[in-house]
Write an enzyme that holds these catalytic residues in place. Structure first.
Site, mmCIF file in Angstrom:
data_model
loop_
_atom_site.group_PDB
_atom_site.id
_atom_site.type_symbol
_atom_site.label_atom_id
_atom_site.label_comp_id
_atom_site.label_asym_id
_atom_site.label_seq_id
_atom_site.Cartn_x
_atom_site.Cartn_y
_atom_site.Cartn_z
ATOM 1 N N HIS A 24 13.864 31.144 58.391
ATOM 2 C CA HIS A 24 13.923 31.306 59.850
ATOM 3 C C HIS A 24 15.321 30.984 60.378
ATOM 4 O O HIS A 24 15.922 31.774 61.125
ATOM 5 C CB HIS A 24 12.881 30.380 60.495
ATOM 6 N N GLU A 25 15.834 29.819 59.980
ATOM 7 C CA GLU A 25 17.141 29.402 60.485
ATOM 8 C C GLU A 25 18.265 30.288 59.948
ATOM 9 O O GLU A 25 19.301 30.441 60.600
ATOM 10 C CB GLU A 25 17.407 27.933 60.116
ATOM 11 N N HIS A 28 18.953 33.004 62.451
ATOM 12 C CA HIS A 28 19.826 32.556 63.543
ATOM 13 C C HIS A 28 21.273 32.433 63.067
ATOM 14 O O HIS A 28 22.210 32.885 63.735
ATOM 15 C CB HIS A 28 19.359 31.192 64.071
#
Length: 434
Positions: A24-25, A28
Site C-alpha cells: 500500500h505504502e 504512495h
C-alpha cells in the site's frame, strides 16, 4: 502439534499483513517520487523503530506495531494566509490546524520549496493518494484470481449427494415423509447418489446454477435427464413436480424465509471444489465487492451486537466486524483444520485477499485522515479553481485541508474506539470458522 500449527498460521497471516501494508505504502511512495515530491520516510508499522536504512533522501524502516504504515511527504498542507507558518494558538481547534501545518513543513531543506505536496496539481495529488488503496485493490484481485482459477472454491455441483424419497415443501420444517406425500421425480426416475447430471431436457451443463434454473422452469413437464453413472451415460425420464422451493435473488442466491412455486426434481446436490474460469471469477469478485460495500455501510448498525458480544452474553455473528487480531486468529485456525494443505493455502490467500479489499474500500472513505479525505480535498480544490476560471474570478488558491484537522481528530477518535471494541470482541468472543 495443533498449538504449533496455530502459531504458524498467525505468523503466516502477519507476514501477509506486513506485505499488504508495505505494498500500500509503495503506491504512495512511487507516485510521490514520480511527481517530484520529497519523501523523508517510508515506514511499515507504528511505534518504536525496529530497523531502518537511509537510501537517498528517504529513510526506509519497520516499526514495532504492525497495524498500519505511512510515508511522510513534506508540505502536505499549505502555509497560512500570510505565506508563513502561523504561531501556536491558544484555541484547541486552531492549535490542531497549526500543529498539522507545522508538521507538514518538518525537514524542509534548501530547494524543497518546489517539492511540496500541496504545490502539485490536484490531479497529481489525487493520483498519489489513490495509489495506495489501488495497490491493495490490485493485490486483492490477483489473490482472488489465484484462488478462483488455480485452487477453486467450494460450491454445489451437478453430482447427486442424496435422493429425496418424496416431495416435501421446503417451507415445511420437516425431513420425514408422510403417507400422503407423493414420490419424488428423482426417486421415481431411478436416480442414485453419485450420479452426475450432464444434461437436462437436452441441455448439457456442468454448472449447478444453470441446472437448478432448468429444473425450476420445467414444472409439470416430462424431461430426459442424462447422468454419468460409473463412467457411463444413462438416460432417465422424470416428470418434474411443482413444489414450494426457496426463492432466488438476482444473483442466484437463496432468499432466507421466502418461497416460490417452481419445478422440483428431488435430490440434494453434492458440494465440491470447483475451479472457475475468468468470466465466472470476475462475476464472483464483483459480487464480493458489492457485499463488502454493503458490509461497510452496515458497520454502524452492527455496533450494538458487537458490544453485546464483547461485554455481554450475546453471540458473535459470523458476519461481525473483525480486526487484525481476529483475522490473525482465523489464520491460526485455518492452519489447524483437517483439510488438504492445498485448501489451507487457498483459505489463507482468500483471507488475505479479503483483507486487502477491505483496506481499499475503507481508505476510500472521503474522511480525513484517510486517503479518501485527501482525495476529496484535492477534488474540491480543482472544482473551485475551475469554477473561478469559468466565472473569471481570482484564483482561490490551494484548498487548506489543515482546516479540517479538528474533524479528522474526531473521526480518528471514533475509529480508535471502534477498533478497541473490535479488538476486545476478537479476544473474548472471537469469530470462529468451521
Amino acid at each position: 502439534m495443533t498449538t504449533l500449527m496455530f502459531i504458524l498460521g498467525i505468523v503466516v497471516f502477519a507476514a501477509g499483513l506486513l506485505f499488504s501494508i508495505a505494498w500500500h505504502e509503495l503506491g504512495h511512495l512511487s507516485t510521490a517520487k514520480m511527481f517530484g515530491i520529497r519523501v523523508p520516510q517510508y515506514m511499515v508499522g507504528f511505534g518504536p523503530t525496529l530497523w531502518s536504512r537511509n537510501r537517498g533522501e528517504t529513510e526506509y524502516g519497520v516499526k514495532a506495531i504492525p497495524f498500519g504504515g505511512y510515508i511522510r511527504m513534506i508540505g502536505m498542507f499549505p502555509p497560512g494566509p500570510d505565506g508563513r507558518l502561523e504561531a501556536r494558538s491558544t484555541s484547541p481547534w486552531r492549535g490542531m490546524i497549526e500543529d498539522a501545518r507545522s508538521a507538514a513543513f518538518e525537514e524542509l531543506g534548501p530547494g524543497d520549496e518546489k517539492r511540496l505536496f500541496y504545490t502539485r496539481k490536484p490531479w497529481k495529488r489525487v493520483v498519489v493518494m489513490f495509489a495506495g488503496p489501488f495497490m491493495n485493490l490490485i493485490l486483492a484481485v490477483v489473490l482472488f484470481l489465484i484462488v478462483l482459477m488455480g485452487f477453486g472454491i467450494q460450491q454445489q455441483t451437478t453430482t447427486v449427494s442424496s435422493v429425496s424419497p418424496c416431495v416435501i415443501s421446503q417451507s415445511e420444517n420437516r425431513d420425514e415423509c408422510k403417507a400422503s406425500d407423493p414420490r419424488s421425480p428423482a426417486e421415481a426416475a431411478g436416480m442414485k447418489a453419485g450420479d452426475k447430471i450432464v444434461a437436462f431436457a437436452g441441455v448439457r451443463t456442468d454448472d449447478w446454477g444453470t441446472l437448478s434454473d432448468l429444473i425450476r422452469d420445467s414444472a409439470g413437464k416430462s424431461v430426459p435427464i442424462v447422468v454419468d453413472r460409473d463412467g457411463q451415460e444413462v438416460t432417465l425420464q422424470a416428470k418434474i413436480a411443482t413444489n414450494m422451493v426457496a426463492k432466488k435473488d438476482g444473483n442466484g442466491a437463496y432468499v432466507e424465509g421466502e418461497y416460490v412455486k417452481a419445478g422440483f426434481l428431488g435430490f440434494s446436490a453434492a458440494t465440491g471444489v470447483v475451479k472457475q474460469d475468468f468470466g465466472d471469477s470476475v462475476t464472483w469478485m464483483t459480487d464480493r465487492v458489492g457485499d463488502a460495500v454493503d458490509s461497510l455501510a452496515a458497520l454502524p448498525s452492527k455496533v450494538p451486537a458487537l458490544w453485546d458480544a464483547a461485554f455481554g452474553d450475546g453471540p458473535r455473528e459470523p458476519d461481525s466486524p473483525m480486526g487484525v487480531v481476529g483475522a490473525a486468529r482465523v489464520g491460526g485456525e485455518i492452519a489447524t483444520l483437517d483439510i488438504p494443505a492445498s485448501q489451507q493455502l487457498a483459505m489463507f490467500v482468500m483471507l488475505l485477499a479479503g483483507f486487502n479489499l477491505s483496506l481499499f474500500l475503507f481508505n476510500m472513505l472521503p474522511l480525513l485522515p484517510l486517503d479518501g479525505g485527501h482525495i476529496a480535498g484535492a477534488l474540491w480544490e480543482s472544482l473551485r479553481r475551475n469554477l473561478a476560471r469559468v466565472l473569471r474570478r481570482p484564483d482561490p488558491g490551494p484548498f487548506d485541508v489543515a482546516k479540517l484537522m479538528p474533524v479528522a481528530y474526531v473521526v480518528a477518535g471514533i475509529f480508535v474506539c471502534f477498533t478497541l471494541l473490535v479488538l476486545i470482541a476478537d479476544v473474548v468472543n472471537p469469530v470462529r470458522i468451521s
